[in-house]
Motif scaffolding. Structure first.
Motif, PDB file in Angstrom:
ATOM      1  N   ASP A   1      -2.462  43.075   4.775  1.00 27.37           N
ATOM      2  CA  ASP A   1      -2.081  42.799   5.863  1.00 27.37           C
ATOM      3  C   ASP A   1      -3.138  41.824   6.587  1.00 27.37           C
ATOM      4  OD1 ASP A   1      -0.562  42.726   8.040  1.00 27.37           O
ATOM      5  OD2 ASP A   1      -1.144  44.393   8.979  1.00 27.37           O
ATOM      6  N   PRO A   2      -2.937  40.631   6.424  1.00 29.00           N
ATOM      7  CA  PRO A   2      -1.931  39.905   5.523  1.00 29.00           C
ATOM      8  C   PRO A   2      -2.423  39.388   4.224  1.00 29.00           C
ATOM      9  CG  PRO A   2      -2.951  38.348   7.026  1.00 29.00           C
ATOM     10  CD  PRO A   2      -3.493  39.845   7.668  1.00 29.00           C
ATOM     11  N   VAL A   3      -1.499  38.901   3.436  1.00 32.82           N
ATOM     12  CA  VAL A   3      -2.209  38.418   2.157  1.00 32.82           C
ATOM     13  C   VAL A   3      -2.904  37.166   2.531  1.00 32.82           C
ATOM     14  CG1 VAL A   3      -1.663  37.284  -0.018  1.00 32.82           C
ATOM     15  CG2 VAL A   3      -0.290  39.421   0.702  1.00 32.82           C
ATOM     16  N   GLU A   4      -4.201  36.965   2.370  1.00 33.44           N
ATOM     17  CA  GLU A   4      -4.983  35.895   2.862  1.00 33.44           C
ATOM     18  C   GLU A   4      -4.992  34.842   1.788  1.00 33.44           C
ATOM     19  OE1 GLU A   4      -8.642  36.428   4.649  1.00 33.44           O
ATOM     20  OE2 GLU A   4      -8.036  38.225   6.275  1.00 33.44           O
ATOM     21  N   TYR A   5      -5.025  35.199   0.635  1.00 35.03           N
ATOM     22  CA  TYR A   5      -5.296  34.221  -0.646  1.00 35.03           C
ATOM     23  C   TYR A   5      -4.537  34.557  -1.703  1.00 35.03           C
ATOM     24  CZ  TYR A   5      -9.020  32.106   1.913  1.00 35.03           C
ATOM     25  OH  TYR A   5      -9.803  31.591   3.072  1.00 35.03           O
ATOM     26  N   GLN A   6      -3.733  33.561  -2.250  1.00 35.31           N
ATOM     27  CA  GLN A   6      -3.109  34.101  -3.510  1.00 35.31           C
ATOM     28  C   GLN A   6      -4.005  34.038  -4.817  1.00 35.31           C
ATOM     29  OE1 GLN A   6       0.567  32.036  -4.003  1.00 35.31           O
ATOM     30  NE2 GLN A   6       0.803  32.224  -1.725  1.00 35.31           N
ATOM     31  N   LEU A   7      -3.923  35.365  -5.359  1.00 35.58           N
ATOM     32  CA  LEU A   7      -4.948  35.304  -6.899  1.00 35.58           C
ATOM     33  C   LEU A   7      -3.996  35.466  -7.771  1.00 35.58           C
ATOM     34  CD1 LEU A   7      -7.226  38.306  -5.538  1.00 35.58           C
ATOM     35  CD2 LEU A   7      -7.832  36.003  -5.119  1.00 35.58           C
ATOM     36  N   LYS A   8      -4.462  34.599  -8.745  1.00 34.32           N
ATOM     37  CA  LYS A   8      -3.624  34.431 -10.116  1.00 34.32           C
ATOM     38  C   LYS A   8      -3.766  35.771 -10.872  1.00 34.32           C
ATOM     39  CE  LYS A   8      -2.893  31.005 -13.674  1.00 34.32           C
ATOM     40  NZ  LYS A   8      -3.381  29.694 -14.414  1.00 34.32           N
ATOM     41  N   GLY A   9      -2.467  36.265 -11.416  1.00 33.44           N
ATOM     42  CA  GLY A   9      -2.446  37.337 -12.478  1.00 33.44           C
ATOM     43  C   GLY A   9      -2.475  38.746 -11.500  1.00 33.44           C
TER      44      GLY A   9
ATOM     45  N   ILE B   1       2.654  43.667   3.641  1.00 33.03           N
ATOM     46  CA  ILE B   1       3.410  44.725   4.422  1.00 33.03           C
ATOM     47  C   ILE B   1       4.311  44.025   5.581  1.00 33.03           C
ATOM     48  CG2 ILE B   1       1.482  46.409   3.540  1.00 33.03           C
ATOM     49  CD1 ILE B   1       1.025  46.554   6.598  1.00 33.03           C
ATOM     50  N   LYS B   2       5.199  44.711   5.903  1.00 32.26           N
ATOM     51  CA  LYS B   2       5.972  44.344   7.144  1.00 32.26           C
ATOM     52  C   LYS B   2       6.294  45.618   7.635  1.00 32.26           C
ATOM     53  CE  LYS B   2       7.627  40.359   4.455  1.00 32.26           C
ATOM     54  NZ  LYS B   2       8.717  39.799   3.772  1.00 32.26           N
ATOM     55  N   PRO B   3       5.632  45.946   8.615  1.00 31.82           N
ATOM     56  CA  PRO B   3       5.940  47.212   9.328  1.00 31.82           C
ATOM     57  C   PRO B   3       7.429  47.178  10.001  1.00 31.82           C
ATOM     58  CG  PRO B   3       3.644  46.663   9.662  1.00 31.82           C
ATOM     59  CD  PRO B   3       4.312  45.252   8.966  1.00 31.82           C
TER      60      PRO B   3
ATOM     61  N   THR C   1       1.574  53.338   3.802  1.00 33.16           N
ATOM     62  CA  THR C   1       1.897  54.360   3.471  1.00 33.16           C
ATOM     63  C   THR C   1       3.218  54.618   2.378  1.00 33.16           C
ATOM     64  OG1 THR C   1       2.831  55.319   5.312  1.00 33.16           O
ATOM     65  CG2 THR C   1       0.794  55.845   5.034  1.00 33.16           C
ATOM     66  N   ASN C   2       4.219  53.854   3.028  1.00 31.67           N
ATOM     67  CA  ASN C   2       5.593  53.802   2.280  1.00 31.67           C
ATOM     68  C   ASN C   2       5.353  53.014   0.866  1.00 31.67           C
ATOM     69  OD1 ASN C   2       7.107  55.191   4.069  1.00 31.67           O
ATOM     70  ND2 ASN C   2       7.747  53.448   5.127  1.00 31.67           N
ATOM     71  N   THR C   3       4.532  51.659   1.109  1.00 33.27           N
ATOM     72  CA  THR C   3       4.538  51.289   0.104  1.00 33.27           C
ATOM     73  C   THR C   3       3.642  51.678  -0.912  1.00 33.27           C
ATOM     74  OG1 THR C   3       4.244  49.171   1.434  1.00 33.27           O
ATOM     75  CG2 THR C   3       3.613  48.834  -0.803  1.00 33.27           C
ATOM     76  N   LEU C   4       2.597  52.367  -0.669  1.00 32.98           N
ATOM     77  CA  LEU C   4       1.512  53.020  -1.615  1.00 32.98           C
ATOM     78  C   LEU C   4       2.272  54.287  -2.558  1.00 32.98           C
ATOM     79  CD1 LEU C   4      -1.632  53.235   0.346  1.00 32.98           C
ATOM     80  CD2 LEU C   4      -1.264  51.821  -1.523  1.00 32.98           C
ATOM     81  N   ARG C   5       3.192  54.736  -1.979  1.00 31.12           N
ATOM     82  CA  ARG C   5       3.984  55.836  -2.515  1.00 31.12           C
ATOM     83  C   ARG C   5       4.665  55.232  -3.674  1.00 31.12           C
ATOM     84  NH1 ARG C   5       5.532  57.576   2.683  1.00 31.12           N
ATOM     85  NH2 ARG C   5       4.425  59.363   3.604  1.00 31.12           N
ATOM     86  N   HIS C   6       5.221  54.027  -3.604  1.00 31.72           N
ATOM     87  CA  HIS C   6       6.209  53.491  -4.570  1.00 31.72           C
ATOM     88  C   HIS C   6       5.324  52.770  -5.563  1.00 31.72           C
ATOM     89  CE1 HIS C   6       9.123  54.114  -1.499  1.00 31.72           C
ATOM     90  NE2 HIS C   6       9.910  53.938  -2.489  1.00 31.72           N
ATOM     91  N   ILE C   7       4.052  52.186  -5.118  1.00 33.56           N
ATOM     92  CA  ILE C   7       3.250  51.566  -5.961  1.00 33.56           C
ATOM     93  C   ILE C   7       2.900  52.296  -7.434  1.00 33.56           C
ATOM     94  CG2 ILE C   7       0.598  50.924  -6.196  1.00 33.56           C
ATOM     95  CD1 ILE C   7       0.832  49.344  -4.071  1.00 33.56           C
ATOM     96  N   VAL C   8       2.640  53.463  -7.179  1.00 29.39           N
ATOM     97  CA  VAL C   8       2.288  54.424  -8.161  1.00 29.39           C
ATOM     98  C   VAL C   8       3.277  54.496  -9.477  1.00 29.39           C
ATOM     99  CG1 VAL C   8       1.537  56.636  -8.959  1.00 29.39           C
ATOM    100  CG2 VAL C   8       0.786  55.868  -6.541  1.00 29.39           C
ATOM    101  N   ARG C   9       4.573  54.214  -8.983  1.00 26.56           N
ATOM    102  CA  ARG C   9       5.382  54.332  -9.926  1.00 26.56           C
ATOM    103  C   ARG C   9       5.487  52.942 -10.753  1.00 26.56           C
ATOM    104  NH1 ARG C   9       9.705  56.309  -5.531  1.00 26.56           N
ATOM    105  NH2 ARG C   9       8.837  58.181  -5.134  1.00 26.56           N
ATOM    106  N   GLN C  10       4.657  51.855 -10.355  1.00 22.92           N
ATOM    107  CA  GLN C  10       4.807  50.737 -10.962  1.00 22.92           C
ATOM    108  C   GLN C  10       3.668  50.554 -12.098  1.00 22.92           C
ATOM    109  OE1 GLN C  10       6.185  47.164  -9.997  1.00 22.92           O
ATOM    110  NE2 GLN C  10       7.943  48.619  -9.359  1.00 22.92           N
TER     111      GLN C  10
END
Length: 512
Positions: free
Chosen positions: A301-309, A315-317, A324-333
């Motif tokens: 928050d925010p994404v300052e630079y785009q990293l390849k790969g 995040i958009k509150p 917190t909501n995003t992190l809960r779903h990340i683990v399933r990725q």
């Protein structure tokens, strides 16, 4: 710097202290400035300050007094420096703020009261060619000056523009107060913000190409007493240094940090105040371990630079997409490495710990003054000490120091701060250096920045202290016994190597 002219007791201004962006006064034409070698500095309480090569030229002073209906205060200055300044800013009229305002003719964009403004009026103001050129000029000069932020701040009698260069704010000089509504509205339109909304903060983004450089401007507005304060963060797409070797790590510490980020699981924290380069260091660490065998996801928050790969999530509150909501779903990725922009609360900390316990590497940041304080901060948040001791692998504290400009580097004859050297363990007879000030560094004496670091490795003895809920002083003492260098000690090494100054190291470490 303003100093008395000893010959006449008249105030004097050095050439390097002339305004970085010319002060605009519509009653004084660029032609008059060129022909009479006079530069307006500022207007306050009906007194116009001007710099003149010939401060005894009564005819020019009288002409200014009549044209501006103001009292005139004259500063003497070096003729050569003034001539170069006038040539730079008033020679090519198409690139001159004074000419831009002059182009407005008799319209005289007046700043009207809030109740008189309407959207159509604001759009008309912001669409005028002179205003478009003025805003473009402010942005272009900021990029050319290596600024990281542009601050536009409305006050009762002026609209102040400042550039943050190498972490320090510099006046880019005031623009006319009557242009406030037009300038703010123009930038809002560029950032796709609501120009009619002046009561609530807004955030937006502008993508531009300045010369050959592609830049992103992150625009933030907030209502203040005299209007809206606006800050534009300048992000260069090609400008981020993500090579850890170039960030200023001492060789031994870099080796330790490389070993740390190569571990198969655990939490690695980077701490420091806002603007201390934490995100850059994390990007450098991610870039180093990035490979086709690893899936890396970041939540920022925010994404300052785009990293390849690397999979980066903004995040958009406002729509419920928070940390917190995003992190809960990340683990399933099924990620191998997770970067959390900042651990702000207990819930985020607990998710980070659970991720580390289940075999993930977790990178994140905290706002603390030094490395040992990060552990006590997490304990204060409510993290269980046994979980903390078993998951955190290391903490890196850092600051950014300005580097002496290589073009004007010289030995520093001053002895004022030499007594401070012995406190840092430096022989006070060594040669210190400073930047004399030149055009390349905008007469600041500094050009570019590097980091000073403090790396706390969590070993068995530190774990025992965490389990006992020991305070940061006890943790620091134990870490130093095991070879940890403090921020101040790393700064002292950089003073000895002649790349920065004592005052600069003390400036960024005095709160530690």
């Amino acid at each position: 710097m303003l100093t008395p002219d000893t010959a006449s007791n008249r105030p004097h201004i050095n050439g390097e202290d002339l305004p970085k962006v010319p002060f605009v006064y519509t009653g004084i034409s660029p032609r008059f400035i060129r022909e009479n070698m006079v530069v307006p500095l500022e207007l306050k309480q009906n007194i116009l300050n001007v710099a003149m090569a010939d401060p005894d030229d009564r005819e020019t002073i009288d002409a200014l007094r009549v044209a501006t209906s103001s009292d005139i205060l004259v500063y003497s200055t070096d003729r050569k420096a003034l001539g170069e300044y006038i040539s730079k800013f008033y020679g090519q009229e198409s690139q001159d703020i004074g000419k831009i305002v002059e182009d407005m003719g008799e319209k005289g964009f007046e700043f009207v009261g809030e109740d008189e403004e309407d959207v159509g009026h604001l759009k008309d103001l912001a669409s005028e060619a002179p205003i478009i050129r003025l805003v473009n000029l402010l942005i272009t000069r900021a990029v050319e000056s290596r600024a990281s932020d542009i601050h536009i701040e409305p006050f009762e009698d002026e609209l102040k523009v400042r550039y943050r260069i190498d972490g320090v704010l510099h006046n880019a000089e005031s623009t006319p107060k009557k242009l406030q509504a037009a300038i703010i509205s123009r930038i809002k339109i560029m950032a796709k913000l609501n120009i009619a909304e002046r009561r609530l903060p807004q955030d937006g983004r502008i993508r531009l190409k300045v010369g050959e450089k592609e830049v992103d401007l992150r625009v933030s507005t907030i209502p203040i007493l005299n209007g809206e304060s606006m800050v534009m963060r300048i992000l260069h797409k090609e400008g981020i240094v993500i090579d850890l070797e170039l960030l200023g790590f001492p060789p031994k510490m870099l080796l330790q940090f490389d070993q740390l980020i190569g571990k198969p699981n655990g939490i690695i924290l980077v701490t420091g105040p806002t603007g201390s380069g934490k995100t850059t260091t994390l990007y450098g660490a991610l870039d180093k371990i990035n490979s086709s065998e690893k899936k890396i996801i970041t939540v920022e928050d925010p994404v300052e630079y785009q990293l390849k790969g690397i999979n980066q999530i903004q995040i958009k509150p406002q729509i419920g997409l928070d940390f917190t909501n995003t992190l809960r779903h990340i683990v399933r990725q099924d990620p191998d490495v997770i970067m959390i922009g900042e651990i702000r609360d207990l819930e985020t900390a607990e998710i980070a710990i659970q991720s580390a316990l289940t075999g993930h590497v977790v990178f994140s940041t905290l706002h603390t003054n030094d490395a040992p304080s990060a552990l006590t901060r997490l304990l204060d948040m409510g993290v269980e000490n046994f979980l903390l001791s078993s998951t955190v692998r290391g903490v890196l504290a850092q600051r950014l120091i300005r580097l002496i400009c290589p073009s004007c580097k010289e030995a520093d004859p001053s002895t004022a701060d030499r007594e401070e050297l012995s406190k840092l363990g430096i022989d006070n007879s060594i040669t210190l250096y400073r930047g004399a000030g030149c055009e390349q560094c905008a007469y600041t004496g500094y050009f570019g920045r590097a980091g000073i670091f403090e790396l706390l490795i969590i070993d068995e003895d530190i774990r025992k202290l965490v389990l006992k809920n020991s305070d940061s002083n006890q943790i620091r003492d134990m870490a130093r016994q095991h070879g940890m260098k403090t921020l101040l000690e790393d700064g002292a090494e950089k003073i000895k190597s002649g790349i920065t100054t004592l005052s600069e190291v003390l400036r960024v470490t005095q709160e530690s």
